[in-house]
Write a protein that holds these residues in place. Structure first.
Motif, PDB file in Angstrom:
ATOM      1  N   VAL A 129       0.841  -1.196   0.000  1.00 42.66           N
ATOM      2  CA  VAL A 129       0.000   0.000   0.000  1.00 42.66           C
ATOM      3  C   VAL A 129       0.880   1.251   0.000  1.00 42.66           C
ATOM      4  N   GLY A 130       0.465   2.267  -0.740  1.00 41.15           N
ATOM      5  CA  GLY A 130       1.153   3.562  -0.703  1.00 41.15           C
ATOM      6  C   GLY A 130       2.591   3.482  -1.167  1.00 41.15           C
ATOM      7  N   GLU A 131       3.474   4.137  -0.419  1.00 41.33           N
ATOM      8  CA  GLU A 131       4.882   4.209  -0.823  1.00 41.33           C
ATOM      9  C   GLU A 131       5.543   2.842  -0.869  1.00 41.33           C
ATOM     10  N   ALA A 132       5.039   1.879  -0.128  1.00 36.35           N
ATOM     11  CA  ALA A 132       5.599   0.528  -0.180  1.00 36.35           C
ATOM     12  C   ALA A 132       5.474  -0.062  -1.578  1.00 36.35           C
ATOM     13  N   CYS A 133       4.486   0.422  -2.348  1.00 34.55           N
ATOM     14  CA  CYS A 133       4.286  -0.021  -3.733  1.00 34.55           C
ATOM     15  C   CYS A 133       4.752   1.051  -4.723  1.00 34.55           C
ATOM     16  N   ARG A 134       5.534   2.022  -4.248  1.00 37.03           N
ATOM     17  CA  ARG A 134       6.085   3.103  -5.067  1.00 37.03           C
ATOM     18  C   ARG A 134       4.996   4.016  -5.636  1.00 37.03           C
ATOM     19  N   LEU A 135       3.916   4.177  -4.919  1.00 38.40           N
ATOM     20  CA  LEU A 135       2.810   5.006  -5.402  1.00 38.40           C
ATOM     21  C   LEU A 135       3.066   6.463  -5.013  1.00 38.40           C
ATOM     22  N   VAL A 136       4.026   7.066  -5.685  1.00 37.33           N
ATOM     23  CA  VAL A 136       4.405   8.455  -5.464  1.00 37.33           C
ATOM     24  C   VAL A 136       4.551   9.123  -6.822  1.00 37.33           C
ATOM     25  N   ASN A 137       3.973  10.310  -6.969  1.00 41.97           N
ATOM     26  CA  ASN A 137       3.998  10.999  -8.252  1.00 41.97           C
ATOM     27  C   ASN A 137       5.416  11.471  -8.583  1.00 41.97           C
ATOM     28  N   PRO A 138       5.948  11.135  -9.761  1.00 44.16           N
ATOM     29  CA  PRO A 138       7.326  11.499 -10.104  1.00 44.16           C
ATOM     30  C   PRO A 138       7.558  13.000 -10.208  1.00 44.16           C
ATOM     31  N   ALA A 139       6.512  13.776 -10.487  1.00 42.96           N
ATOM     32  CA  ALA A 139       6.672  15.219 -10.661  1.00 42.96           C
ATOM     33  C   ALA A 139       6.517  15.980  -9.357  1.00 42.96           C
ATOM     34  N   THR A 140       5.580  15.554  -8.515  1.00 43.04           N
ATOM     35  CA  THR A 140       5.235  16.333  -7.331  1.00 43.04           C
ATOM     36  C   THR A 140       5.716  15.734  -6.019  1.00 43.04           C
ATOM     37  N   GLY A 141       6.050  14.436  -6.019  1.00 42.25           N
ATOM     38  CA  GLY A 141       6.381  13.770  -4.766  1.00 42.25           C
ATOM     39  C   GLY A 141       5.164  13.483  -3.915  1.00 42.25           C
ATOM     40  N   GLU A 142       3.967  13.739  -4.444  1.00 35.14           N
ATOM     41  CA  GLU A 142       2.722  13.514  -3.710  1.00 35.14           C
ATOM     42  C   GLU A 142       2.451  12.023  -3.555  1.00 35.14           C
ATOM     43  N   GLY A 143       2.136  11.607  -2.322  1.00 30.56           N
ATOM     44  CA  GLY A 143       1.844  10.200  -2.102  1.00 30.56           C
ATOM     45  C   GLY A 143       0.703   9.938  -1.142  1.00 30.56           C
ATOM     46  N   ILE A 144       0.259  10.977  -0.413  1.00 32.42           N
ATOM     47  CA  ILE A 144      -0.763  10.756   0.613  1.00 32.42           C
ATOM     48  C   ILE A 144      -2.075  10.287  -0.006  1.00 32.42           C
ATOM     49  N   SER A 145      -2.503  10.959  -1.069  1.00 29.57           N
ATOM     50  CA  SER A 145      -3.780  10.569  -1.681  1.00 29.57           C
ATOM     51  C   SER A 145      -3.713   9.150  -2.237  1.00 29.57           C
ATOM     52  N   TYR A 146      -2.567   8.791  -2.840  1.00 28.67           N
ATOM     53  CA  TYR A 146      -2.411   7.443  -3.364  1.00 28.67           C
ATOM     54  C   TYR A 146      -2.395   6.414  -2.234  1.00 28.67           C
ATOM     55  N   ALA A 147      -1.793   6.777  -1.104  1.00 26.79           N
ATOM     56  CA  ALA A 147      -1.758   5.857   0.038  1.00 26.79           C
ATOM     57  C   ALA A 147      -3.170   5.583   0.547  1.00 26.79           C
ATOM     58  N   LEU A 148      -3.977   6.633   0.672  1.00 29.46           N
ATOM     59  CA  LEU A 148      -5.343   6.461   1.146  1.00 29.46           C
ATOM     60  C   LEU A 148      -6.159   5.619   0.171  1.00 29.46           C
ATOM     61  N   GLU A 149      -6.024   5.934  -1.119  1.00 29.20           N
ATOM     62  CA  GLU A 149      -6.816   5.216  -2.115  1.00 29.20           C
ATOM     63  C   GLU A 149      -6.400   3.755  -2.209  1.00 29.20           C
ATOM     64  N   SER A 150      -5.084   3.501  -2.252  1.00 27.59           N
ATOM     65  CA  SER A 150      -4.625   2.114  -2.365  1.00 27.59           C
ATOM     66  C   SER A 150      -4.939   1.327  -1.096  1.00 27.59           C
ATOM     67  N   GLY A 151      -4.936   1.981   0.064  1.00 26.32           N
ATOM     68  CA  GLY A 151      -5.305   1.298   1.303  1.00 26.32           C
ATOM     69  C   GLY A 151      -6.742   0.799   1.255  1.00 26.32           C
ATOM     70  N   GLN A 152      -7.630   1.642   0.745  1.00 23.79           N
ATOM     71  CA  GLN A 152      -9.029   1.223   0.616  1.00 23.79           C
ATOM     72  C   GLN A 152      -9.156   0.095  -0.402  1.00 23.79           C
ATOM     73  N   MET A 153      -8.423   0.207  -1.519  1.00 22.31           N
ATOM     74  CA  MET A 153      -8.485  -0.822  -2.557  1.00 22.31           C
ATOM     75  C   MET A 153      -7.952  -2.152  -2.031  1.00 22.31           C
ATOM     76  N   ALA A 154      -6.875  -2.107  -1.269  1.00 23.12           N
ATOM     77  CA  ALA A 154      -6.303  -3.343  -0.717  1.00 23.12           C
ATOM     78  C   ALA A 154      -7.260  -3.981   0.280  1.00 23.12           C
ATOM     79  N   ALA A 155      -7.900  -3.151   1.121  1.00 23.58           N
ATOM     80  CA  ALA A 155      -8.867  -3.691   2.081  1.00 23.58           C
ATOM     81  C   ALA A 155     -10.043  -4.344   1.358  1.00 23.58           C
ATOM     82  N   ASP A 156     -10.518  -3.703   0.295  1.00 27.78           N
ATOM     83  CA  ASP A 156     -11.607  -4.290  -0.486  1.00 27.78           C
ATOM     84  C   ASP A 156     -11.172  -5.621  -1.116  1.00 27.78           C
TER      85      ASP A 156
END
Length: 225
Positions: A129-156
């Motif tokens: 989930v999140g940064e553990a899966c390299r879900l960080v935007n290459p341009a902005t370094g943003e990862g919080i939104s991806y962490a939240l979204e992937s966490g919900q997807m993984a739980a589902d």
């Protein structure tokens, strides 16, 4: 402790990933200040040549507190500590404000492992989930939104697996496909901007900094803009 499934959300230095790809690293460094003069409700972005193609920021977090930081390619200043890069940034952009501000705590920095192509490589019955899966935007370094979204997807995905009894490989494949469908387009766009965005934006920045254009923009009627 034993579990049927584990969601690994332990960040860029995860112990659960088996991803064989080379790591593409960004470095970030940030600090918090009180009594720092700033414009309320305004996020400031600094596209600084020393950080290009990345940036610095000033985020108001409260009526009297700001977060200031930078994000830069790990090899952009090879041999120079990220704290030194951050110190230079602060002096260039905030030399007037720093003497009257009060720093809260220490500077904080951490690595960001970014990608524009999602692949899920993990041990059996583990979903990254999140940064553990390299879900960080290459341009902005943003990862919080991806962490939240992937966490919900993984739980589902785990909830579906427990109901259906599917084997772990099928569950991991479905989860990876979901990540690619919902998150990868944004990462691809970030990579395109990282590579070519600065060259595209620079002409507009130079125009905006041109004294004649700035005078015209101030005097021109709204319809002309």
């Amino acid at each position: 402790l034993r579990a049927r499934w584990v969601l690994a959300a332990d960040g860029a230095n995860t112990r659960f990933s088996t991803d064989p790809r080379p790591r593409h690293l960004l470095h970030s460094c940030m600090a918090w200040f009180e009594d720092f003069p700033f414009r309320p409700h305004v996020v400031e972005m600094f596209f600084d040549a020393d950080l290009a193609p990345h940036y610095g920021w000033l985020f108001p977090e409260a009526d009297d507190r700001v977060n200031i930081g930078i994000c830069v390619e790990a090899d952009r200043h090879s041999g120079t500590p990220i704290r030194e890069v951050f110190r230079r940034f602060l002096l260039r952009h905030h030399a007037k404000e720093l003497p009257v501000a009060h720093q809260l705590g220490e500077w904080r920095g951490h690595p960001l492992v970014v990608t524009d192509r999602i692949e899920h490589h993990a041990a059996r019955n583990v979903l990254l989930v999140g940064e553990a899966c390299r879900l960080v935007n290459p341009a902005t370094g943003e990862g919080i939104s991806y962490a939240l979204e992937s966490g919900q997807m993984a739980a589902d995905a785990v909830a579906d697996a427990l109901r259906s009894g599917d084997d772990q490989r099928a569950v991991a494949r479905r989860y990876e496909r979901s990540l690619r469908w919902r998150i990868e387009p944004g990462l691809r766009g970030g990579e395109i901007f990282r590579r070519w965005g600065v060259a595209l934006i620079d002409p507009f920045v130079r125009l905006g900094n041109n004294p004649r254009f700035r005078r015209w923009a101030k005097q021109a009627p709204l319809e002309a803009l």
